[in-house]
Scaffold this motif. Sequence first.
Motif, PDB file in Angstrom:
ATOM      1  N   ARG A  34      -3.140  -0.436   2.590  1.00 20.11           N
ATOM      2  CA  ARG A  34      -4.039   0.712   2.350  1.00 20.11           C
ATOM      3  C   ARG A  34      -3.351   2.007   2.773  1.00 20.11           C
ATOM      4  N   ASN A  35      -2.136   2.136   2.338  1.00 22.37           N
ATOM      5  CA  ASN A  35      -1.361   3.351   2.593  1.00 22.37           C
ATOM      6  C   ASN A  35      -0.692   3.692   1.270  1.00 22.37           C
ATOM      7  N   TYR A  36      -0.831   4.944   0.854  1.00 19.97           N
ATOM      8  CA  TYR A  36      -0.399   5.303  -0.498  1.00 19.97           C
ATOM      9  C   TYR A  36       1.102   5.176  -0.697  1.00 19.97           C
ATOM     10  N   GLN A  37       1.869   5.537   0.319  1.00 25.56           N
ATOM     11  CA  GLN A  37       3.320   5.440   0.176  1.00 25.56           C
ATOM     12  C   GLN A  37       3.746   3.977   0.035  1.00 25.56           C
ATOM     13  N   ARG A  39       1.817   1.557  -1.055  1.00 28.59           N
ATOM     14  CA  ARG A  39       1.322   1.098  -2.355  1.00 28.59           C
ATOM     15  C   ARG A  39       2.242   1.539  -3.486  1.00 28.59           C
ATOM     16  N   ASN A  40       2.754   2.754  -3.374  1.00 28.40           N
ATOM     17  CA  ASN A  40       3.657   3.223  -4.424  1.00 28.40           C
ATOM     18  C   ASN A  40       4.918   2.366  -4.494  1.00 28.40           C
ATOM     19  N   ARG A  43       4.042  -0.762  -6.292  1.00 31.28           N
ATOM     20  CA  ARG A  43       3.982  -0.531  -7.741  1.00 31.28           C
ATOM     21  C   ARG A  43       5.361  -0.517  -8.384  1.00 31.28           C
ATOM     22  N   SER A  91     -13.091   2.756  -4.465  1.00 33.00           N
ATOM     23  CA  SER A  91     -12.335   2.134  -5.545  1.00 33.00           C
ATOM     24  C   SER A  91     -13.285   1.414  -6.491  1.00 33.00           C
ATOM     25  N   ARG A  97      -7.718   1.461  -6.955  1.00 33.40           N
ATOM     26  CA  ARG A  97      -6.734   2.243  -6.201  1.00 33.40           C
ATOM     27  C   ARG A  97      -5.541   1.436  -5.747  1.00 33.40           C
ATOM     28  N   TRP A  98      -5.793   0.175  -5.455  1.00 28.80           N
ATOM     29  CA  TRP A  98      -4.793  -0.584  -4.692  1.00 28.80           C
ATOM     30  C   TRP A  98      -4.224  -1.727  -5.510  1.00 28.80           C
TER      31      TRP A  98
END
Length: 157
Positions: A34-37, A39-40, A43, A91, A97-98
């Motif tokens: 649950r951290n955007y960096q 998660r990126n 991806r 979400s 989101r995740w």
Amino acid sequence: MPHALNYWLMKSEPNVYSIADLQREHQTIWEGVRNYQARNFLREMKVGDLAFFYHSNATPPGIVGLMRIVKTDIVDPTQFDVKSKYYDDKSTPASPRWQTVEVEFVETFPTILSLETLKEKFSDEELLVVKRGNRLSVMPVAEKVAEKIIAIASQIP
DNA sequence: GCCAACGTTGGC
DNA sequence: GCCAACGTTGGC
């Protein structure tokens, strides 16, 4: 031409999910980031990429083995599970989101590469996990650094 | 258990 | 858009 093989490092607290758990189950969906960096980076992963399994909040903390990415672009199911600690009420299934990946067990190293050892061998520019204050749970590892880690891990203890 | 580091939230 | 307050991570 196949894409270049990428290397990653992924952290888990062994009292939550350890490499022994992965070895027993063979594969798992990497839930709960649950951290955007982070998660990126999830991806960006491609099938066939390799990831070091890092035990955080452990004694000692360090790299304990290797896993392989076997499926990408998975919608993390825990974000919709109201009973999960990873539930995210912002979400929606229409626009989740995740995302995460599925990994499979490759090997447990004969000895743990402790954070202390990693700090001796690598600078914080070479290997982000040794940087003081770093809290990122998914990060890339440069190929040369990854090869060196594997070489060190393969030495007879 | 402590606490430094750092991400997120929300008031303004 | 700033930034104080708060929550979490994770080494020690």
